[in-house]
Design a protein around this motif. Structure first.
Motif, PDB file in Angstrom:
ATOM      1  N   SER A 105      45.309-151.315 -76.973  1.00  0.00           N
ATOM      2  CA  SER A 105      44.857-152.702 -76.897  1.00  0.00           C
ATOM      3  C   SER A 105      44.909-153.159 -75.445  1.00  0.00           C
ATOM      4  O   SER A 105      45.772-152.731 -74.685  1.00  0.00           O
ATOM      5  CB  SER A 105      45.743-153.604 -77.752  1.00  0.00           C
ATOM      6  N   ALA A 106      43.964-154.010 -75.088  1.00  0.00           N
ATOM      7  CA  ALA A 106      43.972-154.575 -73.744  1.00  0.00           C
ATOM      8  C   ALA A 106      44.279-156.061 -73.756  1.00  0.00           C
ATOM      9  O   ALA A 106      44.821-156.596 -72.787  1.00  0.00           O
ATOM     10  CB  ALA A 106      42.625-154.338 -73.053  1.00  0.00           C
ATOM     11  N   SER A 107      43.925-156.746 -74.846  1.00  0.00           N
ATOM     12  CA  SER A 107      44.047-158.201 -74.812  1.00  0.00           C
ATOM     13  C   SER A 107      44.509-158.814 -76.124  1.00  0.00           C
ATOM     14  O   SER A 107      44.849-159.994 -76.157  1.00  0.00           O
ATOM     15  CB  SER A 107      42.697-158.823 -74.429  1.00  0.00           C
ATOM     16  N   GLY A 108      44.505-158.089 -77.220  1.00  0.00           N
ATOM     17  CA  GLY A 108      44.852-158.688 -78.498  1.00  0.00           C
ATOM     18  C   GLY A 108      43.719-159.533 -79.046  1.00  0.00           C
ATOM     19  O   GLY A 108      42.584-159.482 -78.565  1.00  0.00           O
ATOM     20  N   GLY A 109      44.025-160.331 -80.068  1.00  0.00           N
ATOM     21  CA  GLY A 109      42.986-161.093 -80.776  1.00  0.00           C
ATOM     22  C   GLY A 109      42.648-162.402 -80.098  1.00  0.00           C
ATOM     23  O   GLY A 109      43.036-163.489 -80.554  1.00  0.00           O
ATOM     24  N   PHE A 110      41.881-162.324 -79.029  1.00  0.00           N
ATOM     25  CA  PHE A 110      41.569-163.508 -78.229  1.00  0.00           C
ATOM     26  C   PHE A 110      40.720-164.522 -78.988  1.00  0.00           C
ATOM     27  O   PHE A 110      40.913-165.734 -78.848  1.00  0.00           O
ATOM     28  CB  PHE A 110      40.849-163.092 -76.940  1.00  0.00           C
ATOM     29  N   GLU A 111      39.762-164.053 -79.778  1.00  0.00           N
ATOM     30  CA  GLU A 111      38.877-165.008 -80.469  1.00  0.00           C
ATOM     31  C   GLU A 111      39.657-165.812 -81.500  1.00  0.00           C
ATOM     32  O   GLU A 111      39.438-167.022 -81.653  1.00  0.00           O
ATOM     33  CB  GLU A 111      37.711-164.269 -81.107  1.00  0.00           C
ATOM     34  N   PHE A 112      40.548-165.160 -82.225  1.00  0.00           N
ATOM     35  CA  PHE A 112      41.397-165.877 -83.172  1.00  0.00           C
ATOM     36  C   PHE A 112      42.244-166.903 -82.415  1.00  0.00           C
ATOM     37  O   PHE A 112      42.357-168.062 -82.824  1.00  0.00           O
ATOM     38  CB  PHE A 112      42.296-164.895 -83.916  1.00  0.00           C
ATOM     39  N   GLY A 113      42.828-166.480 -81.313  1.00  0.00           N
ATOM     40  CA  GLY A 113      43.637-167.388 -80.512  1.00  0.00           C
ATOM     41  C   GLY A 113      42.854-168.556 -79.969  1.00  0.00           C
ATOM     42  O   GLY A 113      43.368-169.689 -79.894  1.00  0.00           O
ATOM     43  N   GLN A 114      41.605-168.315 -79.580  1.00  0.00           N
ATOM     44  CA  GLN A 114      40.745-169.390 -79.086  1.00  0.00           C
ATOM     45  C   GLN A 114      40.605-170.491 -80.146  1.00  0.00           C
ATOM     46  O   GLN A 114      40.767-171.683 -79.845  1.00  0.00           O
ATOM     47  CB  GLN A 114      39.361-168.827 -78.747  1.00  0.00           C
ATOM     48  N   ARG A 115      40.328-170.077 -81.382  1.00  0.00           N
ATOM     49  CA  ARG A 115      40.154-171.065 -82.449  1.00  0.00           C
ATOM     50  C   ARG A 115      41.440-171.848 -82.705  1.00  0.00           C
ATOM     51  O   ARG A 115      41.403-173.070 -82.931  1.00  0.00           O
ATOM     52  CB  ARG A 115      39.706-170.370 -83.736  1.00  0.00           C
ATOM     53  N   GLU A 116      42.578-171.157 -82.667  1.00  0.00           N
ATOM     54  CA  GLU A 116      43.830-171.850 -82.947  1.00  0.00           C
ATOM     55  C   GLU A 116      44.252-172.769 -81.806  1.00  0.00           C
ATOM     56  O   GLU A 116      44.853-173.821 -82.025  1.00  0.00           O
ATOM     57  CB  GLU A 116      44.926-170.825 -83.258  1.00  0.00           C
ATOM     58  N   TRP A 136      46.821-162.461 -83.166  1.00  0.00           N
ATOM     59  CA  TRP A 136      46.553-162.299 -81.730  1.00  0.00           C
ATOM     60  C   TRP A 136      47.234-161.071 -81.157  1.00  0.00           C
ATOM     61  O   TRP A 136      46.898-160.610 -80.068  1.00  0.00           O
ATOM     62  CB  TRP A 136      47.082-163.514 -80.957  1.00  0.00           C
ATOM     63  N   PHE A 137      48.224-160.520 -81.865  1.00  0.00           N
ATOM     64  CA  PHE A 137      49.183-159.565 -81.310  1.00  0.00           C
ATOM     65  C   PHE A 137      48.493-158.258 -80.924  1.00  0.00           C
ATOM     66  O   PHE A 137      47.637-157.750 -81.653  1.00  0.00           O
ATOM     67  CB  PHE A 137      50.272-159.314 -82.342  1.00  0.00           C
ATOM     68  N   TYR A 138      48.879-157.685 -79.792  1.00  0.00           N
ATOM     69  CA  TYR A 138      48.218-156.475 -79.314  1.00  0.00           C
ATOM     70  C   TYR A 138      48.429-155.275 -80.235  1.00  0.00           C
ATOM     71  O   TYR A 138      47.680-154.304 -80.184  1.00  0.00           O
ATOM     72  CB  TYR A 138      48.677-156.131 -77.889  1.00  0.00           C
ATOM     73  N   ALA A 139      49.454-155.313 -81.116  1.00  0.00           N
ATOM     74  CA  ALA A 139      49.702-154.210 -82.048  1.00  0.00           C
ATOM     75  C   ALA A 139      49.067-154.434 -83.409  1.00  0.00           C
ATOM     76  O   ALA A 139      49.266-153.637 -84.322  1.00  0.00           O
ATOM     77  CB  ALA A 139      51.202-153.996 -82.217  1.00  0.00           C
ATOM     78  N   VAL A 140      48.279-155.504 -83.552  1.00  0.00           N
ATOM     79  CA  VAL A 140      47.803-155.866 -84.888  1.00  0.00           C
ATOM     80  C   VAL A 140      46.845-154.823 -85.470  1.00  0.00           C
ATOM     81  O   VAL A 140      46.849-154.584 -86.682  1.00  0.00           O
ATOM     82  CB  VAL A 140      47.156-157.270 -84.866  1.00  0.00           C
ATOM     83  N   ASN A 141      46.031-154.175 -84.643  1.00  0.00           N
ATOM     84  CA  ASN A 141      45.114-153.172 -85.190  1.00  0.00           C
ATOM     85  C   ASN A 141      45.881-152.003 -85.805  1.00  0.00           C
ATOM     86  O   ASN A 141      45.545-151.522 -86.891  1.00  0.00           O
ATOM     87  CB  ASN A 141      44.156-152.670 -84.114  1.00  0.00           C
ATOM     88  N   THR A 142      46.916-151.542 -85.105  1.00  0.00           N
ATOM     89  CA  THR A 142      47.755-150.486 -85.665  1.00  0.00           C
ATOM     90  C   THR A 142      48.357-150.939 -86.995  1.00  0.00           C
ATOM     91  O   THR A 142      48.334-150.196 -87.989  1.00  0.00           O
ATOM     92  CB  THR A 142      48.869-150.114 -84.678  1.00  0.00           C
ATOM     93  N   GLY A 143      48.883-152.150 -87.026  1.00  0.00           N
ATOM     94  CA  GLY A 143      49.523-152.640 -88.234  1.00  0.00           C
ATOM     95  C   GLY A 143      48.571-152.757 -89.410  1.00  0.00           C
ATOM     96  O   GLY A 143      48.872-152.311 -90.524  1.00  0.00           O
ATOM     97  N   GLN A 144      47.417-153.352 -89.169  1.00  0.00           N
ATOM     98  CA  GLN A 144      46.474-153.553 -90.272  1.00  0.00           C
ATOM     99  C   GLN A 144      45.887-152.238 -90.776  1.00  0.00           C
ATOM    100  O   GLN A 144      45.674-152.059 -91.978  1.00  0.00           O
ATOM    101  CB  GLN A 144      45.352-154.508 -89.837  1.00  0.00           C
ATOM    102  N   ILE A 145      45.619-151.301 -89.873  1.00  0.00           N
ATOM    103  CA  ILE A 145      45.097-149.998 -90.311  1.00  0.00           C
ATOM    104  C   ILE A 145      46.155-149.254 -91.124  1.00  0.00           C
ATOM    105  O   ILE A 145      45.858-148.646 -92.163  1.00  0.00           O
ATOM    106  CB  ILE A 145      44.644-149.158 -89.099  1.00  0.00           C
TER     107      ILE A 145
END
Length: 400
Positions: A105-116, A136-145
């Motif tokens: 990950s380079a930035s995490g969930g920026f679009e979700f964070g933008q909305r919040e 938003w968390f940079y490890a979220v893709n690993t977690g969700q997969i």
């Protein structure tokens, strides 16, 4: 030493969704770079991006997960589905502790964070989603997969900007060599929102050109930055011969990482020694390499450093060099895994994909594959990636 091989690919790219779509567009030289449509970019100096078109998250992610996840995570989950299907792996039939997930990950969930953030500033804290705590968390893709596929083995996330995409593959290889049956790895990134764009502008590395055909020109005298993009690739890495019927795109044979010295120290950049260390790790010589997938930063200083490293290792015009990311923009943690996918497809199909738009200003020093695919029979490919702040990584891929 256990050989780790890539058995499945899942791809989302600005110039094509899915392996077949991406590869056909890349060989045809079709670019996915264009004006930003996700929001109105009129007030920003950089107005172009590589956006993924043709991806409907609702077709791949449940209605329960849609409000919990960022755009990049939805793409990553879909890509993991495709990679596992391509590998012929049914996770439900495998031991859950024998499967892991390592992404970058380079930035995490920026679009979700933008909305919040908009909800916080416009309506107050009570209107901020509880899902912001992890979306938003940079490890979220690993977690969700890992949750999606019931993978409870060794897992993690690498954060080294663009170089992290290769570092994640190397960490996955470590797990395979230590006995994990299968690791889902790679990277998918997206930060194409006002907050994400503003965060990138201070680097001074974004192109402000208005013409998509002249905005991202690595190894060109007109180079003035890169175009941001989104997407990437998820790969399945397994031990060679681990199961009947296993099909392999190729072996992850070598890897190395480095870090550039402090500016003004007088010491050379890390790229040359990183390349040499990756070749040594693969038990390969420079003469064994049939093609290089360049980092292709698109800024004069970084391009000169890459040319110097490549000529020092391979000699003047000593190996074909290509940068298919000229059709997608730089995808941050997703860019290098996408280059790995392209390199494996090159080995499979006996063809080198082209770089587009960029001129031949470096042609006296580099054997650039320009304009059209080049027939070849590559057996060994080198993929390079550098991350903002000095990260450097290299991977050697070898035909199965």
């Amino acid at each position: 030493m256990t050989r780790a091989v890539v058995t499945g690919l899942g791809v989302l790219s600005p110039n094509g969704v899915g392996v077949a779509g991406y590869w056909a567009a890349t060989l045809a030289g079709r670019s996915g770079i264009g004006p930003i449509t996700r929001f109105d970019p009129a007030g920003y100096p950089a107005r172009l991006a590589g956006e993924v078109d043709g991806f409907d998250a609702a077709e791949h992610v449940s209605s329960r997960l849609l409000p919990q996840t960022d755009h990049m995570t939805r793409m990553a989950m879909a890509a993991s589905d495709w990679a596992l299907a391509d590998a012929g792996v049914r996770p439900a039939e495998r031991a859950e502790f024998g499967m892991g997930v390592v992404t970058a990950s380079a930035s995490g969930g920026f679009e979700f964070g933008q909305r919040e953030l908009e909800a916080l500033w416009g309506r107050g804290a009570k209107h901020v989603s509880a899902y912001q705590s992890f979306a938003w968390f940079y490890a979220v893709n690993t977690g969700q997969i890992s949750i999606r596929h019931g993978m409870r083995g060794p897992s993690g996330v690498l954060v080294a900007e663009q170089a992290g995409g290769l570092d994640a593959l190397a960490q996955a290889r470590r797990h395979v060599r230590r006995g994990t049956d299968l690791v889902v790895t790679g990277g998918v990134d997206s930060s194409l929102c006002p907050w994400g764009l503003v965060a990138q502008l201070p680097s001074g590395m974004l192109s402000t050109a208005a013409d998509p055909g002249a905005a991202y020109l690595p190894f060109d005298s007109r180079a003035a930055g890169h175009v941001p993009g989104e997407g990437g690739a998820i790969l399945v890495l397994e031990r060679a011969g681990a199961r009947p019927g296993q099909r392999s795109y190729g072996e992850l044979a070598g890897w190395a990482a480095g870090f550039d010295p402090r500016p003004g120290s007088g010491r050379p950049p890390a790229l040359r020694r990183t390349i040499e260390a990756a070749l040594a790790d693969a038990g390969a010589d420079a003469a064994d390499v049939d093609v290089v997938f360049a980092d292709a930063a698109g800024t004069p200083e970084l391009d000169r450093a890459e040319v110097a490293a490549l000529t020092a290792v391979f000699g003047t015009r000593g190996v074909p060099v290509t940068a298919p990311k000229t059709m997608t923009g730089r995808l941050y943690s997703g860019g290098a895994p996408l280059d790995v996918a392209a390199a494996l497809l090159s080995i499979r199909d006996g063809v080198l994909p082209p770089s587009v738009n960029t001129g031949g200003d470096a042609a006296a020093e580099l054997d650039l594959v320009l304009g059209a695919p080049r027939p070849a029979a590559p057996r060994t490919a080198l993929v390079l990636a550098r991350g903002y702040g000095g990260f450097t990584s290299a991977v050697v891929l070898r035909a199965a």
